[in-house]
Design a protein around this motif. Structure first.
Motif, mmCIF file in Angstrom:
data_model
loop_
_atom_site.group_PDB
_atom_site.id
_atom_site.type_symbol
_atom_site.label_atom_id
_atom_site.label_comp_id
_atom_site.label_asym_id
_atom_site.label_seq_id
_atom_site.Cartn_x
_atom_site.Cartn_y
_atom_site.Cartn_z
ATOM 1 N N VAL A 73 0.824 -1.212 0.000
ATOM 2 C CA VAL A 73 0.000 0.000 0.000
ATOM 3 C C VAL A 73 0.858 1.262 0.000
ATOM 4 C CG1 VAL A 73 -1.617 1.355 1.399
ATOM 5 C CG2 VAL A 73 -1.998 -1.084 1.064
ATOM 6 N N ILE A 74 1.967 1.241 0.741
ATOM 7 C CA ILE A 74 2.774 2.451 0.928
ATOM 8 C C ILE A 74 3.714 2.718 -0.244
ATOM 9 C CG2 ILE A 74 4.509 3.553 2.391
ATOM 10 C CD1 ILE A 74 1.694 3.432 3.608
ATOM 11 N N VAL A 75 4.318 1.699 -0.815
ATOM 12 C CA VAL A 75 5.312 1.897 -1.881
ATOM 13 C C VAL A 75 4.784 2.761 -3.028
ATOM 14 C CG1 VAL A 75 6.494 0.695 -3.766
ATOM 15 C CG2 VAL A 75 6.848 -0.029 -1.398
ATOM 16 N N PRO A 76 3.542 2.575 -3.505
ATOM 17 C CA PRO A 76 3.082 3.396 -4.627
ATOM 18 C C PRO A 76 2.981 4.893 -4.326
ATOM 19 C CG PRO A 76 1.753 1.402 -4.447
ATOM 20 C CD PRO A 76 2.590 1.473 -3.218
ATOM 21 N N LEU A 77 3.033 5.271 -3.064
ATOM 22 C CA LEU A 77 2.962 6.691 -2.730
ATOM 23 C C LEU A 77 4.213 7.437 -3.195
ATOM 24 C CD1 LEU A 77 1.480 6.532 0.895
ATOM 25 C CD2 LEU A 77 0.267 6.986 -1.245
ATOM 26 N N GLY A 78 5.339 6.750 -3.293
ATOM 27 C CA GLY A 78 6.564 7.373 -3.777
ATOM 28 C C GLY A 78 7.631 7.466 -2.712
ATOM 29 N N GLY A 79 8.567 8.390 -2.931
ATOM 30 C CA GLY A 79 9.714 8.548 -2.055
ATOM 31 C C GLY A 79 11.001 8.301 -2.809
ATOM 32 N N ASP A 80 12.110 8.693 -2.210
ATOM 33 C CA ASP A 80 13.419 8.582 -2.852
ATOM 34 C C ASP A 80 14.266 7.448 -2.285
ATOM 35 O OD1 ASP A 80 13.656 11.239 -4.595
ATOM 36 O OD2 ASP A 80 12.601 11.711 -2.739
#
Length: 312
Positions: free
Chosen positions: A213-220
């Motif tokens: 669920v969290i990975v698709p939100l993004g981030g570097d």
């Protein structure tokens, strides 16, 4: 100075600092019964600056401003909600002063945004209608005050974590996602770090489902933090199935007995280095440091033992 993104793209191994709140406690500052170390940069700025400087001198390339427990809803619990921007600004300024005084090479300042609730909250995950606005305020304050990146810390649920991450991503800085996980009795069963629901029920989630669920939100960058040393490797293994980017790891050692951290069973610097070497070899982490219970000596040993550059 090169950006932290440049350093990652150049395959550098990035060294974070160790525990901030717990090291402040170790130096004699009393922890607040609701907001932990939230006011330390105001009440004991010299101590907080010395902690940051000692991490820099130990080899840390990133120091984390003391903003882990400074969202408005936490500060409201001690009557300081109206001072949210000022308190967070002071924390970043103390970190900046430490960098100016101690750094001899590239050193970046991270702002921390976390899921931390007031200690005496009946519900460990903040999901009020005001929470999203509070996290947005915190992210904007950190960006305006000059941090180089934001680390979202202790991401462990499906409701609060997206609020924190979306706010952090909205201000245009690099964002690193720090998940917290545990392996209750079985390394093959990785769960999210437990939290308490109103009424006392302890909740954990299937860690793999949370990551999806969290990975698709993004981030570097993304990885495991505020998790016990022995639980970090199995959690990294799950995360790697879904996160293709740079990975981080900084574990806790000891345990919290609110509002204080206990160090009786803390992992020694040498043992901690061995664990980090395994995460580097087995899971390809590029960012490493320490969380609660670790100190400057842990970071010094990491700097001495780990490579500065990863294989291409």
């Amino acid at each position: 100075m090169a950006t932290i993104t440049d350093a990652l793209e150049n395959n550098e191994l990035i060294l974070l600092d160790g525990g901030i709140s717990t090291e402040i406690q170790q130096r004699g500052v009393s922890m607040d019964s609701e907001a932990w170390s939230a006011l330390a940069a105001r009440t004991h700025p010299d101590v907080v600056q010395a902690v940051h400087e000692d991490y820099i001198r130990a080899g840390a390339q990133i120091i984390t401003a003391n903003t882990y427990s400074t969202a408005r809803h936490v500060l409201e619990s001690i009557g300081c909600g109206d001072e949210t921007r000022a308190i967070n600004t002071e924390a970043v300024r103390v970190a900046t002063a430490a960098r100016d005084n101690a750094a001899t090479g590239p050193t970046w300042i991270a702002g921390s945004m976390s899921s931390f609730p007031p200690f005496n909250s009946s519900h460990d995950i903040t999901t009020s209608t005001a929470a999203a606005a509070n996290y947005q305020e915190l992210a904007e304050t950190l960006a305006e005050t000059g941090v180089d990146l934001i680390i979202t810390e202790m991401m462990r649920d499906f409701e609060n974590a997206p609020m924190v991450i979306k706010a952090a991503l909205s201000v245009g800085l690099p964002v690193w996602i720090g998940y917290s996980a545990c392996c209750p009795g079985d390394e093959t069963r990785v769960q999210s770090y437990p939290w308490r629901r109103a009424g006392g029920t302890i909740v954990t989630h299937n860690f793999e489902e949370l990551v999806k669920v969290i990975v698709p939100l993004g981030g570097d960058a993304a990885g495991i933090m505020h998790s016990q040393v022995e639980d970090t490797g199995p959690a990294l293994e799950v995360l790697a199935q879904y996160w293709p980017g740079p990975k981080l790891a900084y574990a806790e050692t000891g345990c919290l007995v609110p509002p204080d951290w206990t160090f009786q069973e803390a992992c020694s610097p040498d043992d901690y280095v061995l664990a980090c070497e395994n995460w580097l070899t087995d899971h390809g982490i590029q960012i490493v440091g320490g969380c609660c219970g670790t100190g400057p000596e842990h970071i010094r040993r990491l700097r001495e033992r780990l490579p500065r550059q990863l294989p291409s």
